[in-house]
Design an enzyme around this catalytic site. Structure first.
Site, mmCIF file in Angstrom:
data_model
loop_
_atom_site.group_PDB
_atom_site.id
_atom_site.type_symbol
_atom_site.label_atom_id
_atom_site.label_comp_id
_atom_site.label_asym_id
_atom_site.label_seq_id
_atom_site.Cartn_x
_atom_site.Cartn_y
_atom_site.Cartn_z
ATOM 1 N N GLU A 135 39.332 -30.636 101.482
ATOM 2 C CA GLU A 135 39.562 -31.582 102.578
ATOM 3 C C GLU A 135 39.994 -32.819 102.115
ATOM 4 O OE1 GLU A 135 36.803 -30.052 106.375
ATOM 5 O OE2 GLU A 135 36.678 -32.351 105.308
ATOM 6 N N ASN A 141 27.775 -36.746 112.385
ATOM 7 C CA ASN A 141 29.055 -36.860 112.188
ATOM 8 C C ASN A 141 29.825 -35.668 112.847
ATOM 9 O OD1 ASN A 141 28.263 -37.857 109.080
ATOM 10 N ND2 ASN A 141 29.376 -39.350 110.397
#
Lengths: 519, 519
Positions: A298, A388
């Protein structure tokens, strides 16, 4: 010609250059917005800050609230400040910052976290906007240049920028003139919806299947605003002994797998999360025996620059350059050298199960905690408090060749340096299931769970991964649960449901998970 | 020439024809075996039964124990009888039968359940045999014919038969002469391991990418044994009102999605699990307004024949024909008509995330229970007692265009016709996470969860899906948990960990989940 004019190769779009002040009237309470940006690079900065100033100055807190869709987290000076000014009604699918988390966990901000690859496609399908007019009201996208036909050259991340440009009713482009044009770094593709989808023909991490720009209907562009605020991604934490030991276990495991013939000598493409352990693993690879490595992940952090510099990393594919300010300086200095070995892809592609499984990615991520049967909690502390979001961890761990989760065995509380065990009887929230995880690692050791039934997994995890301060407690739990459940013929995965969260309850009341006993 | 000789086109293999009695000496205690077969069709029957007879007759219970790897479940007269004779040490990754479940839940049989697509590939990687010599000692595969070069024409299922033929040290073929040659029905492909994998070029459910046979190294074939035992898959249960109502909600939802432009008029390829609700959904489609439909699923049950006969189903892809005895009769009668519209694929392909996501499959499966935040338990009753395994539900639900789970809102216990609620505060085992499921349905109603935060999901699930007998209890749980968790700033997904499994505990002691209160 100004740098800004120079970056806008499409003449009639130069006429839409506006100041931040001039674009403020486009924003109306209740709008659904899409921003570019990913962990936190490539997001709009000037406009969100100007809008926050406007709200603050005019006492509009709670009177200008938005639904905010962004590929992942963005800089705290934007989303977190918006949260502190009560400017966020809804936030998908991942966020970062104390104020936004406070808003979410106190019920003021609605959030849904979703696998990042799926979030991108479901946005295209209209699943998130179906109750809000069917599409994004306004997209704000950071760009590094605009081509002659109006197509957009993105900046340091891709994320869902392509989906935003494609689906938003209107667009504002923030053109960042403090960074160079990133033309050539991106590989943009916007998959058709089913039933018209084609295979993504990525068979090596460096295969390109798209364009270097995002095609754009210029009629949608309301304004182009100059931004002079550089990105600064995550700074690296200091290395620590715990992380080094975890990395050591993982590197030993890789060597054993190569020796057993189950991994090639140059391993397989690596996905590595963020944080100290991930950095220690990359650090170990920099100094380790493996060569000709590749990365399919990512985000690229500063350690990846060391990894390139070592000559051991051949190529990296990601959706974001999450470098620190210092990292970006290094990156710009050796621009040609690095950029010929990096591609930035949409998160729908970077995190796509199709490629993760095909390439045989080795996935490594840090959870909040895992349990003795190998379920992991990545999102909710105590089962209820959002940190998160799941991010891309599920995309990678479900589909990887090897799914590895690494964590310290314990964490400190205010009153007890080993007050929290990261190995628990049952995680109070499951993001990754026992069907997904192959290997669990703490500084205590590594548990290779492949092919083991739940009770054997539990014994191995307790033996290899748990901290000595909790090992007897976990063993007692397993023994008692096994005894009780097998006796009534219900012991495939033994548990004591009436006591299973006692450690978590003890933590809430005593500041430590060290319960006296299971009686 | 006998039918058997006629089916073996490879002359030198005819010399390896043996009786079941002659192959018994190949089986040694402790061996790791791979069988063909999938829910329960296409599995070896004659040899497993002969070996069971041998063990029973000679009192060898517990002295001939095997590790048994099969794509999914097989007929109870084989694996379940083996379990009753203590012939199974380990069983991967899915099973069916009272005795085998008893063995697993009492600790005598080790089982690991894994996503079926991943099980197939991990078997190729050696993950399940790494502690047992690195590969299968012996594979037993049901075939319907053998070609001139020795390659194998499978029978009514594919499952992991290709992987077994490829990896087993030795093979025994059970050639079933009561069924026709199935040549032409299969599409066999055995993906290379990474980093050499290529895309699977399936863009429509009827695309073929492989061969009609499994290539086979004939040196590995120890014997060919004739079998005269026909398959009989699952018989359909009677339709019931609850299932009809659930199906009705789903069909209404499809119509609304078509109207909203989020689904094409012929929907998208359907995956449907087994059981009464799945059959009622197919029944609804048979009589419903949608045409030119397609199916991309694991198993085809009898209702699929009605679906074909209605003219509304164009094509079906699966890994197994799970017809009843009567269904097979219908199938053979109109062989040409059905088989030109069916393809059987390896489970690694039928359940592959790549194709499920590309094709945009609509996945529908029944769990044991789901919770108010949309986690589902598909495997472990009470969190500890194994039923069958996760099967392919995770492959489909994680990657589908729409992920739907359907269940009755309550189930009976001995003492209370609504003693079990299938909507609980927290499932005691999570197989599918809140990040995966889009829609939950009971006979009470349908909850469309797309784009909702956990608290909004919970309210909707309670309102739409829960049974009136439990609705006030669930509402009280949500209200109290919300109040308590928001107050301490930890309420993204509110829970009361000290009471969360009280309904399950009450069931164990009182035969009903109707607790008096949450105090």
């Amino acid at each position: 010609m100004s740098i800004l004019d120079d970056r806008i190769a499409c003449p009639h779009l130069r006429e839409r250059i506006k100041t931040t002040r001039e674009v403020l009237p486009y924003f109306k309470d209740g709008m659904t917005l899409g921003w570019s940006g990913f962990t936190p690079v490539g997001y709009p900065k000037a406009i969100p800050k100007a809008l926050a100033d406007h709200v603050e100055k005019n006492g509009l807190q709670g009177k200008m609230r938005f639904n905010l869709l962004i590929g992942a987290s963005v800089g705290t000076e934007t989303e977190d400040r918006w949260a502190s000014l009560d400017m966020i009604a809804r936030r998908w699918p991942y966020q970062s910052g104390k104020n936004i988390q406070k808003g979410i966990n106190s019920g003021r901000i609605r959030m849904q976290d979703k696998h990042l690859s799926m979030f991108a496609q479901d946005l295209l399908y209209g699943f998130y906007t179906k109750d809000f007019g069917g599409s994004l009201d306004l997209g704000i996208v950071e760009a590094s240049a605009i081509k002659e036909d109006g197509s957009i050259i993105l900046a340091g991340s891709v994320g869902i920028a392509g989906e935003i440009i494609h689906t938003a009713k209107h667009l504002i482009i923030e053109l960042n003139t403090t960074i160079p044009s990133y033309e050539g770094l991106h590989d943009i593709v916007l998959p058709e919806p089913p039933p018209h989808r084609r295979p993504h023909m990525i068979c090596k991490v460096n295969d390109r299947i798209g364009t270097t720009y995002v095609p754009c209907d210029t009629d949608k562009i309301l304004a182009i605003v100059e931004s002079r605020e550089p990105d600064k991604g995550r700074a690296l934490g200091a290395t620590d002994e715990i992380s080094e030991r975890i990395a050591g276990h993982i590197l030993d495991f890789f060597q054993a797998e190569v020796k057993a013939g189950r991994l090639p000598i140059n391993l397989l493409p690596l996905q590595s999360g963020v944080g100290n352990i991930a950095n220690a693993v990359v650090g170990g690879l920099v100094n380790g025996p493996f060569c000709n490595l590749s990365v399919y992940t990512e985000v690229l952090q500063d350690t990846m620059l060391d990894f390139f510099d070592s000559g051991k990393l051949e190529y990296a594919s990601a959706t974001s350059l999450s470098f620190s300010a210092e990292g970006f300086e290094r990156f710009y200095k050796k621009w040609d050298d690095y950029t010929r070995r990096i591609v930035l892809r949409p998160q729908q592609i970077a995190n796509n199960p199709e490629m993760i499984r095909r390439l045989g990615v080795i996935a490594m991520n840090t959870p909040v905690e895992f349990d003795i049967y190998a379920h992991a909690n990545s999102t909710l502390v105590g089962g209820t408090r959002m940190i998160n979001g799941i991010g891309g961890s599920g995309d990678f761990l479900r589909n990887a060749f090897l799914s590895i989760m690494h964590s310290p065995s314990v964490r400190p509380t205010k009153s007890d340096p080993t007050g929290i065990t990261c190995v628990v009887p049952m995680v109070p929230h499951v993001d990754h299931t026992e069907h997904d995880l192959d290997v669990l690692v703490t500084e205590q050791g590594l548990a290779d769970l492949r092919g083991l039934c739940p009770r054997d997994r539990a014994q191995l995890i307790i033996n290899k991964c748990s901290h000595p301060a909790y090992r007897p407690l976990l063993q007692e739990y397993l023994d008692r649960a096994t005894h009780e459940c097998l006796a009534r013929g219900a012991g495939h995965e033994p548990h004591l449901l009436d006591r299973v969260f006692r450690m978590q309850q003890h933590l809430a009341t005593h500041g430590s998970m060290k319960i006296g006993s299971w009686d």
